[in-house]
Motif scaffolding. Structure first.
Motif, PDB file in Angstrom:
ATOM      1  N   GLY A 125       0.798  -1.223   0.000  1.00 29.33           N
ATOM      2  CA  GLY A 125       0.000   0.000   0.000  1.00 29.33           C
ATOM      3  C   GLY A 125       0.827   1.268   0.000  1.00 29.33           C
ATOM      4  N   ARG A 126       1.799   1.350   0.891  1.00 28.99           N
ATOM      5  CA  ARG A 126       2.582   2.587   1.025  1.00 28.99           C
ATOM      6  C   ARG A 126       3.360   2.904  -0.250  1.00 28.99           C
ATOM      7  N   ASP A 127       3.962   1.884  -0.875  1.00 29.33           N
ATOM      8  CA  ASP A 127       4.743   2.130  -2.075  1.00 29.33           C
ATOM      9  C   ASP A 127       3.849   2.445  -3.276  1.00 29.33           C
ATOM     10  N   LEU A 128       2.650   1.905  -3.308  1.00 31.36           N
ATOM     11  CA  LEU A 128       1.714   2.260  -4.373  1.00 31.36           C
ATOM     12  C   LEU A 128       1.286   3.726  -4.248  1.00 31.36           C
ATOM     13  N   VAL A 129       1.089   4.176  -3.014  1.00 27.50           N
ATOM     14  CA  VAL A 129       0.769   5.588  -2.792  1.00 27.50           C
ATOM     15  C   VAL A 129       1.924   6.471  -3.277  1.00 27.50           C
ATOM     16  N   SER A 130       3.153   6.069  -2.989  1.00 27.02           N
ATOM     17  CA  SER A 130       4.320   6.832  -3.438  1.00 27.02           C
ATOM     18  C   SER A 130       4.389   6.880  -4.958  1.00 27.02           C
ATOM     19  N   LEU A 131       4.053   5.761  -5.603  1.00 29.10           N
ATOM     20  CA  LEU A 131       4.037   5.729  -7.062  1.00 29.10           C
ATOM     21  C   LEU A 131       3.036   6.733  -7.617  1.00 29.10           C
ATOM     22  N   LEU A 132       1.862   6.790  -7.023  1.00 22.93           N
ATOM     23  CA  LEU A 132       0.839   7.713  -7.506  1.00 22.93           C
ATOM     24  C   LEU A 132       1.209   9.156  -7.230  1.00 22.93           C
ATOM     25  N   ARG A 133       1.934   9.412  -6.147  1.00 14.12           N
ATOM     26  CA  ARG A 133       2.402  10.780  -5.885  1.00 14.12           C
ATOM     27  C   ARG A 133       3.354  11.240  -6.982  1.00 14.12           C
ATOM     28  N   ARG A 134       4.145  10.305  -7.511  1.00 14.13           N
ATOM     29  CA  ARG A 134       5.128  10.657  -8.547  1.00 14.13           C
ATOM     30  C   ARG A 134       4.515  10.696  -9.939  1.00 14.13           C
ATOM     31  N   ASN A 135       3.402  10.007 -10.134  1.00 14.09           N
ATOM     32  CA  ASN A 135       2.862   9.846 -11.480  1.00 14.09           C
ATOM     33  C   ASN A 135       1.355  10.025 -11.461  1.00 14.09           C
ATOM     34  N   ALA A 136       0.906  11.250 -11.708  1.00 13.67           N
ATOM     35  CA  ALA A 136      -0.522  11.536 -11.646  1.00 13.67           C
ATOM     36  C   ALA A 136      -1.256  11.134 -12.914  1.00 13.67           C
ATOM     37  N   SER A 137      -0.526  10.731 -13.954  1.00  9.67           N
ATOM     38  CA  SER A 137      -1.178  10.384 -15.213  1.00  9.67           C
ATOM     39  C   SER A 137      -1.401   8.887 -15.374  1.00  9.67           C
ATOM     40  N   VAL A 138      -0.951   8.098 -14.417  1.00 11.28           N
ATOM     41  CA  VAL A 138      -1.085   6.648 -14.522  1.00 11.28           C
ATOM     42  C   VAL A 138      -2.556   6.229 -14.481  1.00 11.28           C
ATOM     43  N   ARG A 139      -2.893   5.171 -15.180  1.00 12.47           N
ATOM     44  CA  ARG A 139      -4.238   4.573 -15.106  1.00 12.47           C
ATOM     45  C   ARG A 139      -4.072   3.202 -14.474  1.00 12.47           C
ATOM     46  N   LEU A 140      -4.456   3.095 -13.221  1.00 13.84           N
ATOM     47  CA  LEU A 140      -4.218   1.879 -12.452  1.00 13.84           C
ATOM     48  C   LEU A 140      -5.516   1.413 -11.806  1.00 13.84           C
ATOM     49  N   ASP A 141      -5.863   0.174 -12.047  1.00 12.58           N
ATOM     50  CA  ASP A 141      -7.046  -0.439 -11.444  1.00 12.58           C
ATOM     51  C   ASP A 141      -6.553  -1.470 -10.437  1.00 12.58           C
ATOM     52  N   ILE A 142      -6.760  -1.201  -9.136  1.00  8.11           N
ATOM     53  CA  ILE A 142      -6.269  -2.082  -8.074  1.00  8.11           C
ATOM     54  C   ILE A 142      -7.425  -2.930  -7.564  1.00  8.11           C
ATOM     55  N   LEU A 143      -7.272  -4.243  -7.659  1.00  7.07           N
ATOM     56  CA  LEU A 143      -8.296  -5.187  -7.242  1.00  7.07           C
ATOM     57  C   LEU A 143      -7.815  -5.930  -6.006  1.00  7.07           C
ATOM     58  N   SER A 144      -8.699  -6.114  -5.055  1.00  6.61           N
ATOM     59  CA  SER A 144      -8.364  -6.821  -3.829  1.00  6.61           C
ATOM     60  C   SER A 144      -8.813  -8.275  -3.933  1.00  6.61           C
ATOM     61  N   ILE A 145      -7.886  -9.188  -3.651  1.00  6.62           N
ATOM     62  CA  ILE A 145      -8.194 -10.615  -3.663  1.00  6.62           C
ATOM     63  C   ILE A 145      -8.438 -11.060  -2.230  1.00  6.62           C
TER      64      ILE A 145
END
Length: 321
Positions: A125-145
């Motif tokens: 979770g924390r590193d995914l948040v960091s990724l989104l802080r650096r890249n606001a143009s990404v299109r990411l669909d996160i699914l929970s298993i």
């Protein structure tokens, strides 16, 4: 790059200092976009995120633009980034010339990431948040298993799931690369430190009789958790069953409950402590990852895969306990 207001000029001098349309036409298209997005966002950091570039690269290009025009284009008024008078003139000329009030948006590929719920919450979770802080143009669909059924039902580019230590099966139902083992997790009962003094901590299964047990429902079907599940099933009182992983953690933290958690949890939350030695049989699971065979070579997919590998490598001491 200078951010101070330029010295006041006379009207004639000011008009002479304005960037001409010809000069504006010579500005590189990429630099033009850097300038317009920075003006729109009013923040270099946000503009860099929107453009998916490093802020240092953005500011360097804008500094070179100011040097090329020999004009100060941006200034800070308090904490707000604004255009100077000359910056406003250039902005108007660029808008009029190229109609970039509605800049064409470069479509980003949609990346689908499916992750076991506990791994998403505790580790990625924390590193995914960091990724989104650096890249606001990404299109990411996160699914929970949250179950084997949901694992078989999903379709994703990258899948991270919990399975048997010796086999990744059952795994995703679509064509994937060979699953890779990321970490082996040991599971132990945990309790909040503030509710358990060292002298009174349970040392055997019988000592758990006076404690409230909390169980995440998704763990009921895990074969390797049979010792814990058998204990919960035989309880006639003092048991809470939950479908929410986060709520289970909160109950252990705040309600003097004992619950089954990965052994790394005391690294994730210093307020929790494991209770070893209660069960003679080890309870383990393996974290597996696989990539969709059709999209494995896409750059954005590889970016997510590298992030996951990096995260697990950085937390290697969580698992090698």
């Amino acid at each position: 790059m200078s951010f101070s207001e330029p010295t006041a000029q006379g009207a004639a001098d000011y008009r002479a200092a304005e960037p001409s349309g010809a000069v504006a036409a010579e500005i590189d298209a990429e630099v033009t976009q850097y300038f317009l997005v920075s003006a729109r966002c009013g923040c270099f950091m946000q503009a860099a995120r929107s453009l998916n570039v490093k802020a240092t690269v953005l500011r360097k290009q804008l500094a070179l633009l100011e040097e090329q025009l020999q004009r100060t284009l941006f200034q800070f008024q308090g904490s707000a980034l604004t255009l100077t008078g000359e910056g406003q003139q250039l902005h108007a000329q660029l808008i009029a010339r190229s109609h970039e009030r509605k800049l064409p948006v470069v479509e980003q590929p949609l990346i689908r990431l499916a992750v076991a719920e506990s791994i998403l919450h505790d580790i990625l979770g924390r590193d995914l948040v960091s990724l989104l802080r650096r890249n606001a143009s990404v299109r990411l669909d996160i699914l929970s298993i949250d179950s084997d059924m949901s694992l078989r039902a999903i379709s994703a580019d990258v899948v991270v799931w919990l399975g048997d230590p010796d086999s990744p099966l059952p795994g995703p139902s679509f064509a994937v690369t060979e699953p890779r083992a990321l970490a082996r997790l040991d599971y132990l009962p945990h309790i909040a430190k503030r509710y358990s003094r060292v002298a009174t901590r349970p040392e055997s299964v019988d000592d758990l009789e006076d404690f409230l047990l909390v169980q995440w429902q998704q763990d009921r079907q895990v074969e390797s958790f049979r010792p814990w599940n058998a204990l919960v099933d035989q309880r006639l009182a003092g048991v809470v069953q939950l479908h929410s992983y986060e709520l289970m953690l909160e109950m252990i933290r705040c309600s003097a409950c004992i619950g089954l958690l990965p052994q790394y949890m005391s690294r994730f939350d210093r307020g929790l402590i494991e209770l070893p030695g209660l069960f003679g049989q080890p309870m383990q699971r393996q974290v597996w990852m696989a990539i969709n065979a059709q999209s494995r070579d896409e750059a954005q997919v590889q970016m997510i895969v590298e992030l996951i590998h990096s995260t697990f490598d950085e937390r290697r001491d969580w698992f090698d306990i």
